[in-house]
Design a protein around this motif. Sequence first.
Motif, PDB file in Angstrom:
ATOM      1  N   SER A  35       0.793  -1.383   0.067  1.00 32.65           N
ATOM      2  CA  SER A  35      -0.108  -0.204  -0.072  1.00 32.65           C
ATOM      3  C   SER A  35       0.974   1.221  -0.047  1.00 32.65           C
ATOM      4  N   ARG A  36       1.934   1.181   0.901  1.00 36.51           N
ATOM      5  CA  ARG A  36       2.900   2.338   0.693  1.00 36.51           C
ATOM      6  C   ARG A  36       3.457   2.571  -0.507  1.00 36.51           C
ATOM      7  N   LEU A  37       3.970   1.307  -1.151  1.00 37.80           N
ATOM      8  CA  LEU A  37       4.780   1.583  -2.356  1.00 37.80           C
ATOM      9  C   LEU A  37       3.491   2.095  -3.568  1.00 37.80           C
ATOM     10  N   VAL A  38       2.523   1.806  -3.717  1.00 41.32           N
ATOM     11  CA  VAL A  38       1.462   1.931  -4.603  1.00 41.32           C
ATOM     12  C   VAL A  38       1.083   3.554  -4.636  1.00 41.32           C
ATOM     13  N   ILE A  39       0.835   3.814  -3.429  1.00 40.95           N
ATOM     14  CA  ILE A  39       0.141   5.085  -3.162  1.00 40.95           C
ATOM     15  C   ILE A  39       1.330   6.265  -3.515  1.00 40.95           C
ATOM     16  N   GLY A  40       2.424   5.977  -2.663  1.00 39.97           N
ATOM     17  CA  GLY A  40       3.655   6.963  -2.868  1.00 39.97           C
ATOM     18  C   GLY A  40       4.199   7.011  -4.311  1.00 39.97           C
ATOM     19  N   ALA A  41       4.415   5.883  -4.879  1.00 42.92           N
ATOM     20  CA  ALA A  41       4.925   5.889  -6.431  1.00 42.92           C
ATOM     21  C   ALA A  41       3.927   6.364  -7.342  1.00 42.92           C
ATOM     22  N   ALA A  42       2.716   5.968  -7.150  1.00 46.13           N
ATOM     23  CA  ALA A  42       1.537   6.291  -7.977  1.00 46.13           C
ATOM     24  C   ALA A  42       1.483   8.357  -8.052  1.00 46.13           C
ATOM     25  N   PHE A  43       1.634   8.688  -6.847  1.00 41.27           N
ATOM     26  CA  PHE A  43       1.551  10.022  -6.825  1.00 41.27           C
ATOM     27  C   PHE A  43       2.925  10.615  -7.247  1.00 41.27           C
ATOM     28  N   GLY A  44       4.099  10.271  -6.913  1.00 43.75           N
ATOM     29  CA  GLY A  44       5.202  10.748  -7.572  1.00 43.75           C
ATOM     30  C   GLY A  44       5.341  10.415  -9.152  1.00 43.75           C
ATOM     31  N   VAL A  45       4.940   9.208  -9.766  1.00 39.70           N
ATOM     32  CA  VAL A  45       5.084   9.140 -11.020  1.00 39.70           C
ATOM     33  C   VAL A  45       4.153  10.012 -11.797  1.00 39.70           C
ATOM     34  N   LEU A  46       2.962   9.868 -11.397  1.00 39.96           N
ATOM     35  CA  LEU A  46       1.830  10.958 -12.183  1.00 39.96           C
ATOM     36  C   LEU A  46       2.134  12.262 -12.223  1.00 39.96           C
ATOM     37  N   LEU A  47       2.825  12.876 -11.041  1.00 41.02           N
ATOM     38  CA  LEU A  47       3.192  14.056 -10.997  1.00 41.02           C
ATOM     39  C   LEU A  47       4.320  14.542 -11.934  1.00 41.02           C
ATOM     40  N   LYS A  95       6.385   8.583   4.963  1.00 41.63           N
ATOM     41  CA  LYS A  95       6.747   7.453   3.989  1.00 41.63           C
ATOM     42  C   LYS A  95       6.316   7.643   2.695  1.00 41.63           C
ATOM     43  N   TYR A  96       4.692   8.098   2.470  1.00 47.08           N
ATOM     44  CA  TYR A  96       4.341   8.328   1.236  1.00 47.08           C
ATOM     45  C   TYR A  96       5.115   9.498   0.629  1.00 47.08           C
ATOM     46  N   ALA A  97       5.458  10.472   1.501  1.00 52.64           N
ATOM     47  CA  ALA A  97       6.356  11.617   0.955  1.00 52.64           C
ATOM     48  C   ALA A  97       7.592  11.325   0.512  1.00 52.64           C
ATOM     49  N   LEU A  98       8.245  10.454   1.188  1.00 53.83           N
ATOM     50  CA  LEU A  98       9.470  10.015   0.680  1.00 53.83           C
ATOM     51  C   LEU A  98       9.588   9.433  -0.549  1.00 53.83           C
ATOM     52  N   ILE A  99       8.802   8.288  -0.608  1.00 54.62           N
ATOM     53  CA  ILE A  99       8.707   7.491  -1.907  1.00 54.62           C
ATOM     54  C   ILE A  99       8.090   8.226  -2.941  1.00 54.62           C
ATOM     55  N   ALA A 100       7.449   9.221  -2.683  1.00 57.69           N
ATOM     56  CA  ALA A 100       6.693  10.144  -3.947  1.00 57.69           C
ATOM     57  C   ALA A 100       7.779  11.210  -4.386  1.00 57.69           C
ATOM     58  N   SER A 112      12.289   4.582 -11.784  1.00 55.51           N
ATOM     59  CA  SER A 112      11.878   5.372 -10.706  1.00 55.51           C
ATOM     60  C   SER A 112      11.335   4.201  -9.735  1.00 55.51           C
ATOM     61  N   LEU A 113      10.526   3.219 -10.107  1.00 56.02           N
ATOM     62  CA  LEU A 113       9.857   2.179  -9.427  1.00 56.02           C
ATOM     63  C   LEU A 113      10.795   1.359  -8.519  1.00 56.02           C
ATOM     64  N   ALA A 114      12.192   0.982  -8.891  1.00 51.09           N
ATOM     65  CA  ALA A 114      13.193   0.420  -8.478  1.00 51.09           C
ATOM     66  C   ALA A 114      13.572   1.406  -7.130  1.00 51.09           C
ATOM     67  N   ILE A 115      13.740   2.619  -7.600  1.00 50.19           N
ATOM     68  CA  ILE A 115      14.135   3.702  -6.370  1.00 50.19           C
ATOM     69  C   ILE A 115      13.046   3.454  -5.218  1.00 50.19           C
ATOM     70  N   ALA A 116      11.749   3.504  -5.995  1.00 48.87           N
ATOM     71  CA  ALA A 116      10.555   3.515  -4.707  1.00 48.87           C
ATOM     72  C   ALA A 116      10.910   2.318  -3.913  1.00 48.87           C
ATOM     73  N   ILE A 117      11.357   1.193  -4.347  1.00 48.36           N
ATOM     74  CA  ILE A 117      11.414   0.023  -3.352  1.00 48.36           C
ATOM     75  C   ILE A 117      12.533   0.287  -2.518  1.00 48.36           C
ATOM     76  N   LEU A 153      13.528   3.153  -1.324  1.00 42.19           N
ATOM     77  CA  LEU A 153      13.044   4.069  -0.358  1.00 42.19           C
ATOM     78  C   LEU A 153      11.922   3.507   0.469  1.00 42.19           C
ATOM     79  N   LEU A 154      11.224   2.346   0.111  1.00 38.96           N
ATOM     80  CA  LEU A 154      10.019   1.886   0.998  1.00 38.96           C
ATOM     81  C   LEU A 154      11.014   1.028   2.172  1.00 38.96           C
ATOM     82  N   VAL A 155      12.094   0.636   1.735  1.00 39.17           N
ATOM     83  CA  VAL A 155      12.654  -0.218   2.808  1.00 39.17           C
ATOM     84  C   VAL A 155      13.161   0.727   3.956  1.00 39.17           C
ATOM     85  N   ALA A 156      13.739   1.764   3.231  1.00 41.52           N
ATOM     86  CA  ALA A 156      14.469   2.825   4.117  1.00 41.52           C
ATOM     87  C   ALA A 156      13.366   3.473   5.035  1.00 41.52           C
TER      88      ALA A 156
END
Length: 276
Positions: free
Chosen positions: A89-101, A149-154, A210-215, A217-220
Amino acid sequence: MSEIQLTETKGSSSAEKRPVAFRGGGFAPKNRRWIGALVFVFLIAIAEWGTRTGWISALTLPRPSDVLETFGELYSSGLLFKHLLPSLSRLVIGAAFGVLLGICIGVLIGLFSVMRSSLVPLVAALFPIPKIALLPLFVIWFGIGEGSKYALIAFGTFTPTVVATYGAVDNVDRTLIRMGQSFGLSWLSIVRKIVLPGAMPGILSGLRISLAIAIILLVAAEMLGAEYGIGAYILEAGSLYDLERLFVGVVILSLLGVIVSAGIGILERRLLGWRV
């Protein structure tokens, strides 16, 4: 008919029937997925053999069979989904917001000179900053809960997506754009039918990064103030020096990366079917 003429006739007929190899493939890659699976199997077999024979120390690398057994215990206890679902859920929400923007800003930078002049220096200043270093700042701004967490991934997915998107727009063949203008297409039609399809390969390539970076940052992010999550699971296993559990977490992240890459591959085949 003379013997020489018969020989020439047979030679010409055999030359006509001889198949000619196709040489216009354009370096198109061939789909050989089984080779990748064999590489994984070979590496796992080497690790299993090395740990059983003592060639590889059990203090540095656990047996793959023990890791698989630990994964089964994690699944049967129900803890797998308790850790996996919050991470997804964190990965999908954060990455979706960052990628779309990032895609929207990147397209605007590629199309409008004012946006390019004002935002490219800002993106160039933000891009080299290690995003993990900003986690304490996001905790101060958004709290130690899910917001940080959402903000960092985004933010981590936003800057590489912007760079990849406006670079892809810049690489669209200008001859095609001029051709569309000569046929009287409107500005919106040129963007929709020429620019966006031409930029899509570069955008999807940037999406992989971008999604590899998101994973990562998710762990961090989950290693700080998260009760459940793959990052929290890995941190707990590392603090106890439980290598089997630690490698289970690493394997889950690797599988997540493979699934994301396969999903982007499916998206490429659907959106880029026009390529020959």
